[in-house]
Design a protein around this motif. Structure first.
Motif, short mmCIF file in Angstrom:
data_model
loop_
_atom_site.label_atom_id
_atom_site.label_comp_id
_atom_site.label_asym_id
_atom_site.label_seq_id
_atom_site.Cartn_x
_atom_site.Cartn_y
_atom_site.Cartn_z
N GLU A 1 0.93 -1.30 0.02
CA GLU A 1 -0.07 -0.08 -0.06
C GLU A 1 0.85 1.32 -0.01
O GLU A 1 0.53 2.30 -0.51
CB GLU A 1 -0.86 0.22 1.27
N ARG A 2 1.87 1.35 0.85
CA ARG A 2 2.90 2.36 0.78
C ARG A 2 3.77 2.62 -0.57
O ARG A 2 3.83 3.69 -0.81
CB ARG A 2 3.80 2.06 1.95
N MET A 3 4.07 1.27 -1.25
CA MET A 3 4.48 1.62 -2.63
C MET A 3 3.58 1.90 -3.75
O MET A 3 3.91 2.23 -4.71
CB MET A 3 5.57 0.25 -2.85
N GLY A 4 2.44 1.39 -3.44
CA GLY A 4 1.36 1.38 -4.31
C GLY A 4 1.57 0.18 -5.47
O GLY A 4 1.23 0.53 -6.82
N THR A 5 2.16 -0.53 -5.43
CA THR A 5 2.45 -1.74 -6.17
C THR A 5 2.72 -3.23 -5.65
O THR A 5 3.07 -3.17 -4.49
CB THR A 5 3.60 -1.29 -7.18
N THR A 6 2.39 -4.22 -6.41
CA THR A 6 2.62 -5.52 -5.96
C THR A 6 3.98 -6.01 -6.45
O THR A 6 4.31 -7.28 -6.10
CB THR A 6 1.57 -6.58 -6.17
N ASP A 7 4.43 -5.32 -7.44
CA ASP A 7 5.59 -5.69 -7.99
C ASP A 7 7.03 -5.81 -6.91
O ASP A 7 7.14 -4.75 -6.21
CB ASP A 7 6.33 -4.73 -9.16
N TRP A 8 7.70 -6.84 -7.07
CA TRP A 8 8.68 -7.03 -5.93
C TRP A 8 9.84 -6.22 -5.98
O TRP A 8 10.55 -5.95 -5.22
CB TRP A 8 8.96 -8.54 -5.79
N ARG A 9 10.22 -5.88 -7.30
CA ARG A 9 11.41 -4.98 -7.63
C ARG A 9 11.34 -3.76 -7.14
O ARG A 9 12.53 -3.35 -6.36
CB ARG A 9 11.46 -5.12 -9.39
N PRO A 10 10.22 -2.87 -7.20
CA PRO A 10 10.45 -1.51 -6.49
C PRO A 10 10.36 -1.60 -4.90
O PRO A 10 11.06 -1.08 -4.31
CB PRO A 10 9.15 -1.17 -7.02
N GLN B 1 24.00 -7.99 -0.98
CA GLN B 1 23.08 -9.43 -1.19
C GLN B 1 21.90 -9.01 -1.89
O GLN B 1 21.35 -9.47 -2.87
CB GLN B 1 22.68 -10.01 0.23
N GLN B 2 21.11 -8.09 -1.44
CA GLN B 2 19.92 -7.65 -2.07
C GLN B 2 19.99 -7.14 -3.35
O GLN B 2 19.15 -7.47 -4.27
CB GLN B 2 19.13 -6.63 -1.04
N GLN B 3 21.13 -6.36 -3.61
CA GLN B 3 21.39 -6.00 -4.67
C GLN B 3 21.92 -6.85 -5.78
O GLN B 3 21.45 -6.78 -7.12
CB GLN B 3 22.82 -4.98 -4.77
N TYR B 4 22.35 -8.09 -5.06
CA TYR B 4 22.67 -9.19 -6.27
C TYR B 4 21.66 -9.98 -6.72
O TYR B 4 21.14 -10.37 -7.77
CB TYR B 4 23.26 -10.44 -5.17
N TYR B 5 20.35 -9.93 -5.73
CA TYR B 5 19.06 -10.60 -6.11
C TYR B 5 18.47 -9.74 -7.08
O TYR B 5 17.96 -10.25 -8.07
CB TYR B 5 18.26 -10.64 -4.78
N LEU B 6 18.45 -8.40 -7.18
CA LEU B 6 17.87 -7.60 -7.83
C LEU B 6 18.41 -7.60 -9.33
O LEU B 6 17.74 -7.57 -10.32
CB LEU B 6 17.95 -6.00 -7.41
N ASP B 7 19.84 -7.55 -9.20
CA ASP B 7 20.54 -7.46 -10.42
C ASP B 7 20.30 -8.87 -11.06
O ASP B 7 20.29 -8.95 -12.54
CB ASP B 7 22.11 -7.44 -10.32
N HIS B 8 20.09 -10.04 -10.52
CA HIS B 8 19.71 -11.40 -11.33
C HIS B 8 18.26 -11.68 -11.19
O HIS B 8 18.27 -12.76 -11.52
CB HIS B 8 20.56 -12.40 -10.39
N ASP B 9 17.71 -10.77 -11.00
CA ASP B 9 16.01 -10.94 -11.21
C ASP B 9 15.59 -12.05 -10.68
O ASP B 9 14.75 -13.01 -11.00
CB ASP B 9 15.73 -11.14 -12.93
N ILE B 10 15.92 -11.95 -9.23
CA ILE B 10 15.35 -13.16 -8.30
C ILE B 10 14.43 -12.81 -7.09
O ILE B 10 15.11 -11.73 -6.56
CB ILE B 10 16.66 -13.90 -7.69
N ASN B 11 13.36 -13.13 -6.94
CA ASN B 11 12.51 -12.40 -6.15
C ASN B 11 12.87 -13.18 -4.81
O ASN B 11 12.19 -14.40 -4.52
CB ASN B 11 11.16 -12.48 -6.26
N LEU C 1 10.98 -22.92 -6.17
CA LEU C 1 11.54 -21.25 -6.14
C LEU C 1 13.03 -21.37 -6.03
O LEU C 1 13.62 -22.08 -5.31
CB LEU C 1 10.84 -20.82 -5.32
N PRO C 2 13.80 -21.03 -7.02
CA PRO C 2 15.49 -20.65 -6.90
C PRO C 2 15.75 -19.85 -6.07
O PRO C 2 15.25 -18.89 -5.73
CB PRO C 2 15.85 -20.10 -8.20
N VAL C 3 16.55 -20.59 -5.03
CA VAL C 3 17.01 -19.72 -3.59
C VAL C 3 18.76 -19.60 -3.83
O VAL C 3 19.32 -20.60 -4.10
CB VAL C 3 16.81 -20.57 -2.43
#
Length: 331
Positions: free
Chosen positions: A49-58, A90-100, A194-196
């Motif tokens: 609700e705070r972000m206004g989206t359900t997309d995990w990337r933002p 670590q979070q940036q690595y997830y984001l760069d490799h498109d893993i939620n 799910l890939p971890v």
């Protein structure tokens, strides 16, 4: 296992069930897991609700920004600063490799639940099971009747320890089953494949990602709950020793609770006392090594923590058997 030992284990199982310790454990899990599930659900909804989206990337990007803002605070302790830096990488690595890393589902909740409970909640549950397994016999005087049977003392104590191992294993399995099944009502039951990411290493205050690799979540859960089982086994063994040494179950409970709580505090302050890495309570968070989290003291590794915990468990068993075999129960 010879027939006499099997009979002793069956007898100890009946006594443990009669004391309803395991029922208490199941009820605690059945009450708290839905509470944790609802808390996580509200956290997800509030963030969306705070972000206004359900997309995990933002959402993940915002988490990274929030942590970077925390680093600007001059009041942040150095040890926390190092932890946050590793978490950002670590979070940036997830984001760069498109893993939620926040993909919803019962398996994901079960994974997060073990991460949060391995060093405090689960050990406390095991303490409830183990704290009076011997001391109850001593305080009630039934140990005299038990030892009048033509069975060696070490066999009597071994049967109690085997029973404790069985119920410890059952508790860990029940934790996984209940965390998955109860949270699945809210988050769904998918996500086993799910890939971890795992295989992270921390060296020199930097996250090393060269050795990182992906596993299906079910394999990661097996590794994670295996480590959780080992932690419970060690805590159960130390509690078993305390139960032999202290006749009062309440006093034994107090000793173990104080140890676990002090361990939680020490883990936050351990960097200023390097020798504390040899205490079992500082080495309980084994799943952090799978996640690539900065250890409480630089240089600590998974093999090191496993070795320290094994030595503590072996020493506890030696003390328990020595005291129990030599104890005068007529007084």
């Amino acid at each position: 296992m010879n027939p006499s030992m099997l009979g002793l284990v069956q007898n100890e199982t009946v006594k443990l069930l009669r004391r309803r310790r395991f029922l208490v454990v199941v009820l605690i899990l059945a009450i708290l897991i839905p509470i944790f599930t609802y808390a996580q659900y509200r956290s997800v909804i509030t963030t969306q609700e705070r972000m206004g989206t359900t997309d995990w990337r933002p959402l993940l990007t915002q988490q990274i920004v929030d942590m970077q803002n925390r680093l600007t605070s001059s009041r942040l302790p150095d040890e926390w600063r190092d932890i946050i830096k590793i978490r950002i990488q670590q979070q940036q690595y997830y984001l760069d490799h498109d893993i939620n890393p926040m993909a919803p589902g019962g398996p994901t909740f079960a994974r997060g639940f073990m991460d949060q409970t391995i060093s405090m909640f689960l050990p406390m549950i095991i303490v409830i099971l183990a704290v009076d397994i011997v001391s109850a016999e001593l305080s009630e005087g039934t140990i005299k009747l038990l030892l009048t049977r033509p069975v060696r003392r070490w066999k009597v104590l071994t049967s109690k320890y085997i029973t404790l191992l069985l119920f410890t294993s059952l508790t860990v399995v029940m934790t996984l089953f209940m965390a998955y099944s109860l949270s699945g009502f809210v988050f769904g039951y998918s996500g086993w494949d799910l890939p971890v990411l795992t295989g992270f290493e921390v060296a020199g205050g930097e996250l090393q990602t060269a050795g990182a690799f992906m596993l299906p979540q079910w394999q990661f859960l097996l590794m994670q709950y295996g480590l959780g089982w080992f932690v419970c086994l060690v805590v159960g063994t130390i509690t078993f020793m305390v139960s032999v040494l202290i006749r009062s179950a309440a006093a034994g409970m107090g000793v173990m609770m104080a140890a676990l709580i002090s361990g939680m505090i020490l883990t936050q302050m351990a960097s200023s006392w390097e020798s504390s890495k040899y205490l079992f309570v500082v080495n309980l968070q084994l799943t952090d090594y799978l996640n690539g989290t900065l250890p409480p003291i630089k240089g600590m590794t998974l093999p090191f923590s496993l070795t320290v915990l094994s030595i503590w468990a072996a020493a506890a068993l030696i003390v328990a058997y020595t005291v129990f075999i030599r104890r005068d129960v007529t007084s």
